[in-house]
Scaffold this motif. Structure first.
Motif, PDB file in Angstrom:
ATOM      1  N   UNK A  46       0.826  -1.203   0.000  1.00 19.36           N
ATOM      2  CA  UNK A  46       0.000   0.000   0.000  1.00 19.36           C
ATOM      3  C   UNK A  46       0.864   1.258   0.000  1.00 19.36           C
ATOM      4  N   UNK A  47       1.930   1.233   0.800  1.00 19.83           N
ATOM      5  CA  UNK A  47       2.771   2.418   0.957  1.00 19.83           C
ATOM      6  C   UNK A  47       4.200   1.958   1.199  1.00 19.83           C
ATOM      7  N   UNK A  48       5.126   2.433   0.382  1.00 22.93           N
ATOM      8  CA  UNK A  48       6.539   2.145   0.569  1.00 22.93           C
ATOM      9  C   UNK A  48       7.271   3.479   0.580  1.00 22.93           C
ATOM     10  N   UNK A  49       7.894   3.787   1.708  1.00 22.49           N
ATOM     11  CA  UNK A  49       8.602   5.066   1.857  1.00 22.49           C
ATOM     12  C   UNK A  49      10.044   4.802   2.252  1.00 22.49           C
ATOM     13  N   UNK A  50      10.947   5.523   1.604  1.00 20.61           N
ATOM     14  CA  UNK A  50      12.368   5.407   1.887  1.00 20.61           C
ATOM     15  C   UNK A  50      12.902   6.788   2.251  1.00 20.61           C
ATOM     16  N   UNK A  51      13.513   6.882   3.425  1.00 20.09           N
ATOM     17  CA  UNK A  51      14.105   8.133   3.881  1.00 20.09           C
ATOM     18  C   UNK A  51      15.580   8.131   3.495  1.00 20.09           C
ATOM     19  N   UNK A  52      15.961   9.072   2.638  1.00 16.01           N
ATOM     20  CA  UNK A  52      17.339   9.104   2.129  1.00 16.01           C
ATOM     21  C   UNK A  52      18.221  10.081   2.883  1.00 16.01           C
ATOM     22  N   UNK A  53      17.660  10.796   3.818  1.00 13.32           N
ATOM     23  CA  UNK A  53      18.426  11.798   4.551  1.00 13.32           C
ATOM     24  C   UNK A  53      18.044  13.202   4.130  1.00 13.32           C
ATOM     25  N   UNK A  55      15.795  13.712   1.105  1.00 11.72           N
ATOM     26  CA  UNK A  55      14.486  13.623   0.455  1.00 11.72           C
ATOM     27  C   UNK A  55      13.889  12.245   0.744  1.00 11.72           C
ATOM     28  N   UNK A  56      12.608  12.217   1.041  1.00  9.71           N
ATOM     29  CA  UNK A  56      11.903  10.942   1.197  1.00  9.71           C
ATOM     30  C   UNK A  56      11.320  10.550  -0.158  1.00  9.71           C
ATOM     31  N   UNK A  57      11.359   9.263  -0.465  1.00  4.43           N
ATOM     32  CA  UNK A  57      10.764   8.748  -1.692  1.00  4.43           C
ATOM     33  C   UNK A  57       9.595   7.868  -1.278  1.00  4.43           C
ATOM     34  N   UNK A  58       8.410   8.170  -1.784  1.00  2.00           N
ATOM     35  CA  UNK A  58       7.210   7.426  -1.407  1.00  2.00           C
ATOM     36  C   UNK A  58       6.554   6.843  -2.650  1.00  2.00           C
ATOM     37  N   UNK A  59       6.366   5.523  -2.647  1.00  2.00           N
ATOM     38  CA  UNK A  59       5.700   4.838  -3.746  1.00  2.00           C
ATOM     39  C   UNK A  59       4.252   4.625  -3.335  1.00  2.00           C
ATOM     40  N   UNK A  60       3.330   5.159  -4.140  1.00  2.08           N
ATOM     41  CA  UNK A  60       1.902   5.088  -3.815  1.00  2.08           C
ATOM     42  C   UNK A  60       1.109   4.622  -5.026  1.00  2.08           C
ATOM     43  N   UNK A  61      -0.039   4.041  -4.764  1.00  2.34           N
ATOM     44  CA  UNK A  61      -0.939   3.576  -5.814  1.00  2.34           C
ATOM     45  C   UNK A  61      -2.104   4.551  -5.929  1.00  2.34           C
ATOM     46  N   UNK A  62      -2.301   5.099  -7.112  1.00  3.05           N
ATOM     47  CA  UNK A  62      -3.376   6.059  -7.356  1.00  3.05           C
ATOM     48  C   UNK A  62      -4.739   5.461  -7.009  1.00  3.05           C
ATOM     49  N   UNK A  63      -4.922   4.164  -7.246  1.00  3.57           N
ATOM     50  CA  UNK A  63      -6.218   3.527  -6.982  1.00  3.57           C
ATOM     51  C   UNK A  63      -6.617   3.582  -5.512  1.00  3.57           C
ATOM     52  N   UNK A  64      -5.679   3.824  -4.623  1.00  4.04           N
ATOM     53  CA  UNK A  64      -6.004   3.945  -3.201  1.00  4.04           C
ATOM     54  C   UNK A  64      -6.658   5.282  -2.873  1.00  4.04           C
ATOM     55  N   UNK A  65      -6.636   6.221  -3.816  1.00  4.21           N
ATOM     56  CA  UNK A  65      -7.115   7.576  -3.553  1.00  4.21           C
ATOM     57  C   UNK A  65      -8.245   8.022  -4.466  1.00  4.21           C
ATOM     58  N   UNK A  66      -8.628   7.191  -5.422  1.00  5.43           N
ATOM     59  CA  UNK A  66      -9.693   7.557  -6.359  1.00  5.43           C
ATOM     60  C   UNK A  66     -10.751   6.467  -6.378  1.00  5.43           C
TER      61      UNK A  66
END
Length: 95
Positions: A46-53, A55-66
């Motif tokens: 559902x949500x994959x977030x990586x903290x790089x120090x 900038x954070x990179x967040x992978x999200x699925x549009x279908x979860x919000x529409x």
């Protein structure tokens, strides 16, 4: 404020799940275990977030919000053309 959102359409079941192992391995190597936040929903990510120090990179699925709709319908609502692309199998060592 410094978050790069990578949005995919139905990526929770396919793209993020398929790339998740590679992305997580790279994040573990570069930033450590505490840099990764992963929330699963059923069999998908559902949500994959990586903290790089910096900038954070967040992978999200549009279908979860529409509302539930097809990729063609979603693209049409934004006034763009869509097409399915070919999966780059040659870039993966394991399938």
């Amino acid at each position: 404020l410094m978050e790069l959102k990578v949005l995919g359409f139905n990526s929770m079941k396919y793209d993020t799940l398929a790339l998740g192992n590679c992305i997580i391995d790279i994040a573990l190597e570069r930033y450590g275990a505490e840099s990764i936040q992963c929330v699963k929903k059923g069999m998908g990510i559902f949500h994959l977030q990586i903290k790089t120090g910096s900038v954070d990179i967040a992978f999200r699925d549009v279908l979860s919000y529409i509302p539930n709709q097809s990729l063609d319908r979603f693209a049409e609502s934004w006034g763009v053309k869509s097409s399915k692309l070919v999966w780059p199998y040659q870039l993966f060592r394991k399938w």
